[in-house]
Design a protein around this motif. Structure first.
Motif, PDB file in Angstrom:
ATOM      1  N   GLY A  46       0.766  -1.240   0.000  1.00  0.00           N
ATOM      2  CA  GLY A  46       0.000   0.000   0.000  1.00  0.00           C
ATOM      3  C   GLY A  46       0.794   1.285   0.000  1.00  0.00           C
ATOM      4  O   GLY A  46       0.244   2.361  -0.263  1.00  0.00           O
ATOM      5  N   ARG A  47       2.104   1.227   0.263  1.00  0.00           N
ATOM      6  CA  ARG A  47       2.896   2.461   0.372  1.00  0.00           C
ATOM      7  C   ARG A  47       2.860   3.280  -0.911  1.00  0.00           C
ATOM      8  O   ARG A  47       2.599   4.496  -0.890  1.00  0.00           O
ATOM      9  N   GLY A  87      -6.443   6.759  -1.230  1.00  0.00           N
ATOM     10  CA  GLY A  87      -5.738   7.403  -0.137  1.00  0.00           C
ATOM     11  C   GLY A  87      -6.511   7.814   1.090  1.00  0.00           C
ATOM     12  O   GLY A  87      -5.907   8.388   2.007  1.00  0.00           O
ATOM     13  N   LEU A  88      -7.821   7.566   1.170  1.00  0.00           N
ATOM     14  CA  LEU A  88      -8.544   7.982   2.370  1.00  0.00           C
ATOM     15  C   LEU A  88      -8.534   6.880   3.428  1.00  0.00           C
ATOM     16  O   LEU A  88      -7.769   5.933   3.363  1.00  0.00           O
ATOM     17  N   TYR A  89      -9.403   7.021   4.426  1.00  0.00           N
ATOM     18  CA  TYR A  89      -9.386   6.138   5.598  1.00  0.00           C
ATOM     19  C   TYR A  89      -9.251   4.655   5.253  1.00  0.00           C
ATOM     20  O   TYR A  89      -8.410   3.946   5.808  1.00  0.00           O
ATOM     21  N   ASP A  90     -10.116   4.168   4.362  1.00  0.00           N
ATOM     22  CA  ASP A  90     -10.165   2.723   4.132  1.00  0.00           C
ATOM     23  C   ASP A  90      -8.840   2.200   3.606  1.00  0.00           C
ATOM     24  O   ASP A  90      -8.339   1.168   4.064  1.00  0.00           O
ATOM     25  N   ALA A  91      -8.253   2.910   2.652  1.00  0.00           N
ATOM     26  CA  ALA A  91      -6.966   2.479   2.110  1.00  0.00           C
ATOM     27  C   ALA A  91      -5.863   2.598   3.156  1.00  0.00           C
ATOM     28  O   ALA A  91      -4.996   1.716   3.265  1.00  0.00           O
ATOM     29  N   LEU A  92      -5.880   3.670   3.922  1.00  0.00           N
ATOM     30  CA  LEU A  92      -4.846   3.861   4.945  1.00  0.00           C
ATOM     31  C   LEU A  92      -4.944   2.790   6.027  1.00  0.00           C
ATOM     32  O   LEU A  92      -3.930   2.195   6.428  1.00  0.00           O
ATOM     33  N   PHE A  93      -6.158   2.530   6.518  1.00  0.00           N
ATOM     34  CA  PHE A  93      -6.324   1.514   7.557  1.00  0.00           C
ATOM     35  C   PHE A  93      -5.939   0.131   7.035  1.00  0.00           C
ATOM     36  O   PHE A  93      -5.329  -0.666   7.749  1.00  0.00           O
ATOM     37  N   LEU A 158       6.174   5.117   5.782  1.00  0.00           N
ATOM     38  CA  LEU A 158       5.812   3.711   5.623  1.00  0.00           C
ATOM     39  C   LEU A 158       6.960   2.923   5.008  1.00  0.00           C
ATOM     40  O   LEU A 158       7.656   3.423   4.126  1.00  0.00           O
ATOM     41  N   PRO A 159       7.158   1.673   5.439  1.00  0.00           N
ATOM     42  CA  PRO A 159       8.214   0.842   4.855  1.00  0.00           C
ATOM     43  C   PRO A 159       7.838   0.378   3.458  1.00  0.00           C
ATOM     44  O   PRO A 159       6.661   0.228   3.123  1.00  0.00           O
ATOM     45  N   ALA A 160       8.834   0.154   2.641  1.00  0.00           N
ATOM     46  CA  ALA A 160       8.591  -0.366   1.289  1.00  0.00           C
ATOM     47  C   ALA A 160       8.161  -1.812   1.366  1.00  0.00           C
ATOM     48  O   ALA A 160       8.481  -2.535   2.301  1.00  0.00           O
ATOM     49  N   GLY A 161       7.405  -2.260   0.349  1.00  0.00           N
ATOM     50  CA  GLY A 161       6.943  -3.648   0.300  1.00  0.00           C
ATOM     51  C   GLY A 161       5.892  -3.891   1.354  1.00  0.00           C
ATOM     52  O   GLY A 161       5.093  -3.020   1.681  1.00  0.00           O
ATOM     53  N   GLY A 162       5.878  -5.090   1.896  1.00  0.00           N
ATOM     54  CA  GLY A 162       4.941  -5.411   2.960  1.00  0.00           C
ATOM     55  C   GLY A 162       3.755  -6.202   2.524  1.00  0.00           C
ATOM     56  O   GLY A 162       2.994  -6.689   3.342  1.00  0.00           O
TER      57      GLY A 162
END
Length: 364
Positions: A46-47, A87-93, A158-162
């Motif tokens: 997601g980053r 980029g809003l709440y749902d994607a961030l969470f 935020l870290p890359a990958g994940g």
């Protein structure tokens, strides 16, 4: 849009129905794309998508500022809807849940605490920009702020990958064997959708509903100002009790919302207390969106499930102003308020059903 709509309408001559309809279009686009965002986050972490959302939103706002025809204005808000899905709440969470698993709850609560001040800060700043630059250049200024802040902030924080969800796991979740039981999934969707519908309806019609209960415009505005501080206060309280299961937070959220609306409908002289309760419950709603699904699924499954749950809630949010306005116009303020009470009480019932159907391990 609450600050932009009037100056846009004055300059262009477009009706506010079309202007606010553009926002509904953006929310609808965001809801339709939410499951896709969840799948991308599950694969990539997601980053990159969160960072890119600033550029997409900036592009949409730039087109809003350049819009001299209604079709371009609607296209601009369609692009903004894509950025909202990214980029809003749902994607961030979903990103935080994918990266950090159960430990993401503290971050989610902290983010909602900060964002509780959003309208307090952003609306006056937007009004200042409009008075200083005009609404078109205010859009350009916001676009520039997004470009210089959102992109580097996400890359730094935020870290890359994940991404942890394998193709086999995604196939499993798309087939008959779901990450959580189907009845729990649809109960969660119903609870989140009803909460979004009630929140949107109250946000759009609160001033009018209070005036219909006998309050002057000044008094209605004064009462409505308690919502922001109450939302922030409830999130601070949740931080103190974050070790409890999110299903209890959900029950408190929907219960306070229902109690506040019922008090407004039956005891209008206690509207201030009713809105204090409603504001506290609505403040917990943002936390529940991120933390309750996270407690029910594995981190590698969370983004996909969260994306699917976001779709009906966002679609309901997009349609609520249109349907709510029609009900208000044809049946009046009291019928609208009573319907909101029924929906809020139904959400309490659904949350109780959800808790009863969760296994003891999941609910503790």
């Amino acid at each position: 849009m609450a600050v932009l709509a009037a100056p846009i309408s004055r300059e262009t001559g477009w009706s506010q129905q079309w202007i606010y309809g553009a926002l509904s279009l953006a929310i609808l686009v965001s809801g339709m794309l939410a499951p896709l965002s969840g799948r991308i986050i599950a694969r990539t972490g997601g980053r990159a998508m969160l960072a890119a959302s600033g550029g997409i939103l900036a592009l949409g706002l730039t087109l809003v500022g350049l819009s001299h025809t209604l079709w371009l204005f609607l296209l601009a808000w369609t692009i903004i809807g894509v950025g909202m899905a990214m980029g809003l709440y749902d994607a961030l969470f979903a990103t935080l849940g994918t990266l950090y698993g159960g430990t993401a709850r503290r971050a989610i609560t902290s983010i909602t605490l900060i964002s509780g001040f959003c309208t307090t800060l952003v609306w006056p700043f937007c009004a200042l920009l409009i008075a200083w630059l005009g609404w078109r250049h205010a859009c350009f200024a916001y676009a520039a702020l997004l470009l210089i802040s959102v992109f580097p902030a996400y890359l730094y924080s935020l870290p890359a990958g994940g991404g942890q969800t394998s193709g086999a796991a995604r196939h499993k979740m798309s087939g008959k064997q779901a990450a959580i039981p189907r009845d729990l999934f649809w109960l969660l969707c119903a609870i989140f959708t009803l909460a979004s519908v009630v929140m949107t309806a109250v946000s759009v019609q609160l001033i009018t509903l209070l005036q219909s209960q006998g309050y002057t415009l000044a008094a209605a505005l004064a009462i409505s100002t308690v919502l922001g501080p109450c939302q922030v206060a409830s999130r601070v309280v949740d931080m103190a009790f974050r070790r409890g299961h999110p299903v209890w937070t959900t029950l408190f959220s929907v219960g306070l919302v229902a109690l506040g609306l019922v008090m407004l409908a039956l005891f209008p002289q206690l509207a201030l207390i009713g809105m204090l309760l409603y504001g506290a419950g609505n403040g917990l709603r943002a936390i529940v969106r991120g933390t309750l699904p996270l407690a029910l699924v594995k981190p590698e499954e969370y983004a996909i499930i969260a994306g699917r749950m976001a779709r009906p809630a966002l679609i309901g949010q997009a349609l609520t102003p249109l349907i709510g306005g029609w009900i208000f116009q044809h049946f009046g303020a009291q019928a609208t308020l009573l319907l909101l009470c029924v929906l809020a009480l139904l959400n309490v019932l659904l949350t109780l059903v959800l808790k009863s159907r969760m296994s003891p391990a999941r609910a503790s």
